[in-house]
Design an enzyme around this catalytic site. Structure first.
Site, PDB file in Angstrom:
ATOM      1  N   SER A  94      -0.453 -12.104  28.997  1.00 42.65           N
ATOM      2  CA  SER A  94       0.603 -12.667  28.151  1.00 42.65           C
ATOM      3  C   SER A  94       1.899 -11.912  28.408  1.00 42.65           C
ATOM      4  CB  SER A  94       0.205 -12.526  26.681  1.00 42.65           C
ATOM      5  OG  SER A  94       1.322 -12.630  25.832  1.00 42.65           O
ATOM      6  N   SER A  95       3.022 -12.590  28.187  1.00 44.39           N
ATOM      7  CA  SER A  95       4.320 -11.942  28.399  1.00 44.39           C
ATOM      8  C   SER A  95       4.580 -10.822  27.398  1.00 44.39           C
ATOM      9  CB  SER A  95       5.445 -12.974  28.324  1.00 44.39           C
ATOM     10  OG  SER A  95       5.437 -13.635  27.071  1.00 44.39           O
ATOM     11  N   CYS A  96       3.788 -10.753  26.320  1.00 42.25           N
ATOM     12  CA  CYS A  96       4.009  -9.705  25.312  1.00 42.25           C
ATOM     13  C   CYS A  96       3.561  -8.326  25.795  1.00 42.25           C
ATOM     14  CB  CYS A  96       3.322 -10.054  24.005  1.00 42.25           C
ATOM     15  SG  CYS A  96       1.536  -9.889  24.066  1.00 42.25           S
TER      16      CYS A  96
ATOM     17  N   TYR B 251      -2.518  -6.785  20.379  1.00 43.30           N
ATOM     18  CA  TYR B 251      -2.827  -7.814  21.376  1.00 43.30           C
ATOM     19  C   TYR B 251      -2.329  -7.385  22.754  1.00 43.30           C
ATOM     20  CZ  TYR B 251      -2.903 -12.404  23.670  1.00 43.30           C
ATOM     21  OH  TYR B 251      -3.133 -13.445  24.540  1.00 43.30           O
TER      22      TYR B 251
ATOM     23  N   LYS C 283      -4.418  -6.675  26.317  1.00 45.25           N
ATOM     24  CA  LYS C 283      -4.123  -7.379  27.572  1.00 45.25           C
ATOM     25  C   LYS C 283      -3.751  -6.395  28.693  1.00 45.25           C
ATOM     26  CE  LYS C 283      -4.991 -11.619  26.572  1.00 45.25           C
ATOM     27  NZ  LYS C 283      -6.050 -12.333  27.330  1.00 45.25           N
TER      28      LYS C 283
ATOM     29  N   HIS D 202       1.820 -20.747  17.324  1.00 40.46           N
ATOM     30  CA  HIS D 202       3.022 -20.217  17.964  1.00 40.46           C
ATOM     31  C   HIS D 202       4.233 -21.058  17.570  1.00 40.46           C
ATOM     32  CE1 HIS D 202      -0.058 -18.387  20.694  1.00 40.46           C
ATOM     33  NE2 HIS D 202       0.775 -17.377  20.572  1.00 40.46           N
TER      34      HIS D 202
END
Length: 294
Positions: free
Chosen positions: A94-96, A123, A127, A166
């Site tokens: 994920s981009s987070c 999270y 990842k 989201h």
């Protein structure tokens, strides 16, 4: 959403020997169940799209669950892929994972160069551990495990839960309900100023299929469009697509999250892949799916 999009892509490309399980059929958090599944099925290629996911509220509320469950899922799947000699595994992140205040656009090299966004730190840490796990199994056991980092996704089979979805599906639902019930204004969380990038899930599936065939490197590769817009402009675009003429009210007492999360996709573009579905078209397709299911 992502798993079904990858499944559609594989069927479209003529693949028939596809092994799938719903979460009800196979709990990936259960080590014994995953071990038995891999031993019985012996898959050659694995797309690891499963995760416990949610928006800013869910991430911040269920911090322990997000950390524990995501670590459990990826530990079980990645380790059993190694034990059963899977030819290639793709881990979806994920981009987070990138630092909250990293330079924009986000290059793959920015991983672990700064502090994460507090609301989704558990999270993100899970990842990041998955990325490092793939690289570690590559280094130690010569496994061809790759990691891809999609930007914000939307599309068919999205989650429209009022609290746990989201931003894009949440706005589709909120604006649809306001239009249906003739409500003259809707409240949007935050200032509307954060910028976000959105990729249609079927485009992601196309990129995953492409990279499964062509990409065999350590570290990670971003998947996105390379374009972003403010949450306010996103809300106005959804308003336009859905034909809602009410007002938008921004609740600045609610958190904004990361100011900007634009992916640098030059690495992906250099390999020859670009997205096909533009945002307005994708929102219209997602809304058709929303109406058919709700």
């Amino acid at each position: 959403m992502v798993g079904s999009a990858i499944h559609r892509k594989l069927l479209k490309e003529g693949y028939t020997n596809i092994i799938t399980r719903t979460s009800a059929e196979l709990d990936l958090r259960n080590q014994e169940a995953v071990t038995d599944f891999f031993a019985a099925e012996k898959p050659d290629y694995v797309f690891l799209a499963a995760a416990k996911v949610g928006g800013i509220v869910a991430n911040n509320t269920y911090r322990a669950d997000f950390l524990y469950e995501n670590l459990a899922i990826q530990n079980n799947v990645i380790h059993n892929a190694y034990l059963n000699e899977v030819k290639k595994l793709m881990f979806l992140g994920s981009s987070c994972i990138y630092p909250k205040l990293a330079p924009q656009p986000l290059k793959e090299d920015y991983l672990l160069t700064g502090t994460l966004e507090e609301t989704n730190e558990p999270y993100a840490i899970a990842k990041i551990a998955g990325i490092k796990m793939c690289d570690a199994y590559r280094d130690q056991y010569n496994c061809n495990f790759i990691s891809v980092m999609p930007t914000n996704l939307y599309g068919y089979n999205d989650n429209y839960h009022p609290q746990n979805s989201h931003v894009l599906p949440a706005l589709i639902r909120k604006i649809h309900e306001a239009k249906t019930n003739n409500v003259k204004e809707i409240v949007v969380w935050g200032s509307g100023s954060p910028m976000r990038e959105f990729l249609f899930a079927d485009d992601l599936a196309d990129a995953c299929f492409f990279l499964m065939q062509t990409y065999n490197e350590p570290h990670l590769i971003n998947i996105g469009t390379g374009h972003d817009l403010t949450i306010k402009d996103l809300a106005l675009l959804i308003k336009n697509v859905l034909g809602y003429d009410g007002e938008l009210v921004f609740d600045t007492t609610k958190p904004d999250g990361t100011p900007r999360k634009l992916m640098d996709v030059s690495k992906l573009h250099s390999l020859g892949w670009k997205h096909q579905v533009e945002l307005q078209e994708g929102i219209a397709l997602a809304y058709q799916d929303f109406e058919s299911r709700y």
